[in-house]
Design a protein around this motif. Structure first.
Motif, PDB file in Angstrom:
ATOM      1  N   ARG A 132       0.830  -1.208   0.000  1.00 53.47           N
ATOM      2  CA  ARG A 132       0.000   0.000   0.000  1.00 53.47           C
ATOM      3  C   ARG A 132       0.863   1.256   0.000  1.00 53.47           C
ATOM      4  O   ARG A 132       0.539   2.232  -0.687  1.00 53.47           O
ATOM      5  CB  ARG A 132      -0.948   0.009   1.208  1.00 53.47           C
ATOM      6  N   LEU A 133       1.958   1.231   0.735  1.00 56.97           N
ATOM      7  CA  LEU A 133       2.864   2.379   0.764  1.00 56.97           C
ATOM      8  C   LEU A 133       3.469   2.598  -0.622  1.00 56.97           C
ATOM      9  O   LEU A 133       3.521   3.731  -1.116  1.00 56.97           O
ATOM     10  CB  LEU A 133       3.958   2.168   1.811  1.00 56.97           C
ATOM     11  N   ASP A 134       3.905   1.526  -1.263  1.00 55.26           N
ATOM     12  CA  ASP A 134       4.492   1.625  -2.599  1.00 55.26           C
ATOM     13  C   ASP A 134       3.468   2.079  -3.643  1.00 55.26           C
ATOM     14  O   ASP A 134       3.817   2.785  -4.590  1.00 55.26           O
ATOM     15  CB  ASP A 134       5.100   0.282  -3.025  1.00 55.26           C
ATOM     16  N   GLU A 135       2.214   1.669  -3.462  1.00 46.69           N
ATOM     17  CA  GLU A 135       1.158   2.025  -4.427  1.00 46.69           C
ATOM     18  C   GLU A 135       0.555   3.405  -4.154  1.00 46.69           C
ATOM     19  O   GLU A 135      -0.219   3.901  -4.958  1.00 46.69           O
ATOM     20  CB  GLU A 135       0.038   0.981  -4.399  1.00 46.69           C
ATOM     21  N   GLY A 136       0.870   3.985  -3.005  1.00 50.54           N
ATOM     22  CA  GLY A 136       0.358   5.311  -2.687  1.00 50.54           C
ATOM     23  C   GLY A 136      -1.006   5.322  -2.022  1.00 50.54           C
ATOM     24  O   GLY A 136      -1.709   6.327  -2.079  1.00 50.54           O
ATOM     25  N   THR A 137      -1.392   4.211  -1.371  1.00 50.43           N
ATOM     26  CA  THR A 137      -2.681   4.165  -0.668  1.00 50.43           C
ATOM     27  C   THR A 137      -2.505   3.891   0.826  1.00 50.43           C
ATOM     28  O   THR A 137      -3.462   3.576   1.512  1.00 50.43           O
ATOM     29  CB  THR A 137      -3.599   3.085  -1.272  1.00 50.43           C
ATOM     30  N   PHE A 138      -1.288   4.030   1.314  1.00 49.68           N
ATOM     31  CA  PHE A 138      -0.979   3.786   2.723  1.00 49.68           C
ATOM     32  C   PHE A 138      -1.505   4.932   3.587  1.00 49.68           C
ATOM     33  O   PHE A 138      -1.472   6.094   3.189  1.00 49.68           O
ATOM     34  CB  PHE A 138       0.544   3.683   2.899  1.00 49.68           C
ATOM     35  N   GLY A 139      -2.005   4.593   4.763  1.00 46.15           N
ATOM     36  CA  GLY A 139      -2.434   5.624   5.697  1.00 46.15           C
ATOM     37  C   GLY A 139      -3.840   6.124   5.453  1.00 46.15           C
ATOM     38  O   GLY A 139      -4.234   7.151   5.994  1.00 46.15           O
ATOM     39  N   VAL A 140      -4.601   5.376   4.649  1.00 48.88           N
ATOM     40  CA  VAL A 140      -5.981   5.742   4.352  1.00 48.88           C
ATOM     41  C   VAL A 140      -6.882   4.607   4.815  1.00 48.88           C
ATOM     42  O   VAL A 140      -6.632   3.442   4.487  1.00 48.88           O
ATOM     43  CB  VAL A 140      -6.176   5.981   2.834  1.00 48.88           C
ATOM     44  N   CYS A 141      -7.911   4.929   5.572  1.00 49.79           N
ATOM     45  CA  CYS A 141      -8.847   3.923   6.077  1.00 49.79           C
ATOM     46  C   CYS A 141      -9.555   3.254   4.901  1.00 49.79           C
ATOM     47  O   CYS A 141     -10.115   3.926   4.037  1.00 49.79           O
ATOM     48  CB  CYS A 141      -9.861   4.574   7.016  1.00 49.79           C
ATOM     49  N   GLU A 142      -9.527   1.940   4.876  1.00 49.34           N
ATOM     50  CA  GLU A 142     -10.157   1.195   3.795  1.00 49.34           C
ATOM     51  C   GLU A 142     -11.680   1.192   3.904  1.00 49.34           C
ATOM     52  O   GLU A 142     -12.357   0.829   2.953  1.00 49.34           O
ATOM     53  CB  GLU A 142      -9.632  -0.237   3.759  1.00 49.34           C
ATOM     54  N   MET A 143     -12.203   1.596   5.064  1.00 48.94           N
ATOM     55  CA  MET A 143     -13.648   1.605   5.241  1.00 48.94           C
ATOM     56  C   MET A 143     -14.253   2.975   4.924  1.00 48.94           C
ATOM     57  O   MET A 143     -15.157   3.078   4.110  1.00 48.94           O
ATOM     58  CB  MET A 143     -14.004   1.172   6.666  1.00 48.94           C
ATOM     59  N   CYS A 144     -13.738   4.009   5.549  1.00 53.14           N
ATOM     60  CA  CYS A 144     -14.341   5.343   5.378  1.00 53.14           C
ATOM     61  C   CYS A 144     -13.556   6.242   4.426  1.00 53.14           C
ATOM     62  O   CYS A 144     -14.074   7.251   3.965  1.00 53.14           O
ATOM     63  CB  CYS A 144     -14.508   6.032   6.735  1.00 53.14           C
ATOM     64  N   GLY A 145     -12.291   5.906   4.150  1.00 57.45           N
ATOM     65  CA  GLY A 145     -11.486   6.706   3.238  1.00 57.45           C
ATOM     66  C   GLY A 145     -10.780   7.881   3.887  1.00 57.45           C
ATOM     67  O   GLY A 145     -10.072   8.623   3.209  1.00 57.45           O
ATOM     68  N   ASN A 146     -10.956   8.065   5.184  1.00 52.49           N
ATOM     69  CA  ASN A 146     -10.290   9.165   5.884  1.00 52.49           C
ATOM     70  C   ASN A 146      -8.843   8.784   6.205  1.00 52.49           C
ATOM     71  O   ASN A 146      -8.512   7.600   6.318  1.00 52.49           O
ATOM     72  CB  ASN A 146     -11.032   9.507   7.180  1.00 52.49           C
ATOM     73  N   PRO A 147      -7.985   9.770   6.403  1.00 45.75           N
ATOM     74  CA  PRO A 147      -6.600   9.474   6.780  1.00 45.75           C
ATOM     75  C   PRO A 147      -6.532   8.788   8.149  1.00 45.75           C
ATOM     76  O   PRO A 147      -7.298   9.115   9.048  1.00 45.75           O
ATOM     77  CB  PRO A 147      -5.930  10.843   6.839  1.00 45.75           C
ATOM     78  N   ILE A 148      -5.622   7.839   8.261  1.00 46.30           N
ATOM     79  CA  ILE A 148      -5.360   7.186   9.544  1.00 46.30           C
ATOM     80  C   ILE A 148      -4.326   8.049  10.249  1.00 46.30           C
ATOM     81  O   ILE A 148      -3.300   8.396   9.648  1.00 46.30           O
ATOM     82  CB  ILE A 148      -4.833   5.755   9.341  1.00 46.30           C
ATOM     83  N   PRO A 149      -4.566   8.418  11.514  1.00 45.08           N
ATOM     84  CA  PRO A 149      -3.602   9.277  12.214  1.00 45.08           C
ATOM     85  C   PRO A 149      -2.197   8.667  12.240  1.00 45.08           C
ATOM     86  O   PRO A 149      -2.034   7.456  12.424  1.00 45.08           O
ATOM     87  CB  PRO A 149      -4.180   9.391  13.621  1.00 45.08           C
ATOM     88  N   ALA A 150      -1.200   9.505  12.067  1.00 43.58           N
ATOM     89  CA  ALA A 150       0.192   9.047  12.062  1.00 43.58           C
ATOM     90  C   ALA A 150       0.558   8.364  13.372  1.00 43.58           C
ATOM     91  O   ALA A 150       1.356   7.420  13.379  1.00 43.58           O
ATOM     92  CB  ALA A 150       1.125  10.221  11.796  1.00 43.58           C
ATOM     93  N   GLU A 151      -0.033   8.812  14.482  1.00 38.31           N
ATOM     94  CA  GLU A 151       0.246   8.190  15.783  1.00 38.31           C
ATOM     95  C   GLU A 151      -0.173   6.724  15.772  1.00 38.31           C
ATOM     96  O   GLU A 151       0.504   5.869  16.336  1.00 38.31           O
ATOM     97  CB  GLU A 151      -0.478   8.934  16.913  1.00 38.31           C
ATOM     98  N   ARG A 152      -1.323   6.437  15.164  1.00 36.59           N
ATOM     99  CA  ARG A 152      -1.794   5.046  15.071  1.00 36.59           C
ATOM    100  C   ARG A 152      -0.851   4.241  14.177  1.00 36.59           C
ATOM    101  O   ARG A 152      -0.514   3.099  14.485  1.00 36.59           O
ATOM    102  CB  ARG A 152      -3.217   4.993  14.525  1.00 36.59           C
ATOM    103  N   LEU A 153      -0.417   4.845  13.082  1.00 37.87           N
ATOM    104  CA  LEU A 153       0.477   4.147  12.159  1.00 37.87           C
ATOM    105  C   LEU A 153       1.853   3.907  12.775  1.00 37.87           C
ATOM    106  O   LEU A 153       2.523   2.940  12.413  1.00 37.87           O
ATOM    107  CB  LEU A 153       0.594   4.925  10.853  1.00 37.87           C
TER     108      LEU A 153
END
Length: 148
Positions: A108-129
């Protein structure tokens, strides 16, 4: 008197459009991609080492089991060997599942979709990551999924 049959109007947002996937959102621009590349690579390496260690433990337990008699009923150590082997197999399964999640996150990081919630599409907080770089859902969606 013949009635003319007409089709009922269809709602375009029903089953046909349900099969169309929503466009994937891109990795948030403010996310430190280099940091997460390094973090994921470290965790992947660690998971692979853990798998190697557990496989070595399983091999050791299996070899030890060959030295014990086949009659577990009268052997006080027989059930211990079986339980230990089962525990090691469970550890191996968990470590392999973790590795798969980490590798998926790296893709996902290589494809450019990392850090995005797969359910709602909102960004996942960096702290969680930072804590769970393999996270696919934001906190709210992960909690909602657990309640189901």
């Amino acid at each position: 008197m013949t009635r003319k049959a007409t089709a009922a109007p269809r709602n375009p947002s029903t089953a046909a459009s349900a099969n169309v996937a929503a466009p994937k959102r891109a990795t948030p621009a403010d996310l430190d991609k280099a940091r997460f590349e390094q973090l994921l690579d470290e965790r992947i390496h660690s998971a692979r080492e853990k798998i190697s260690g557990v496989v070595a433990d399983i091999r050791e337990v299996t070899l030890a089991a060959k030295d014990t008699p086949a009659d577990d009923e009268h052997d006080p150590e027989g059930s211990t060997v079986s339980v230990e082997r089962n525990n090691e197999m469970a550890l191996l399964a968990a470590a392999e599942a973790s590795l798969i999640e980490l590798l998926d996150a790296r893709v996902r990081l290589d494809e450019g979709t990392f850090g995005v919630c797969e359910m709602c599409g909102n960004p996942i907080p960096a702290e969680r990551l930072e804590i769970r770089p393999e996270a696919r859902f934001c906190v709210a969606c992960a909690a909602a999924a657990r309640r189901r």
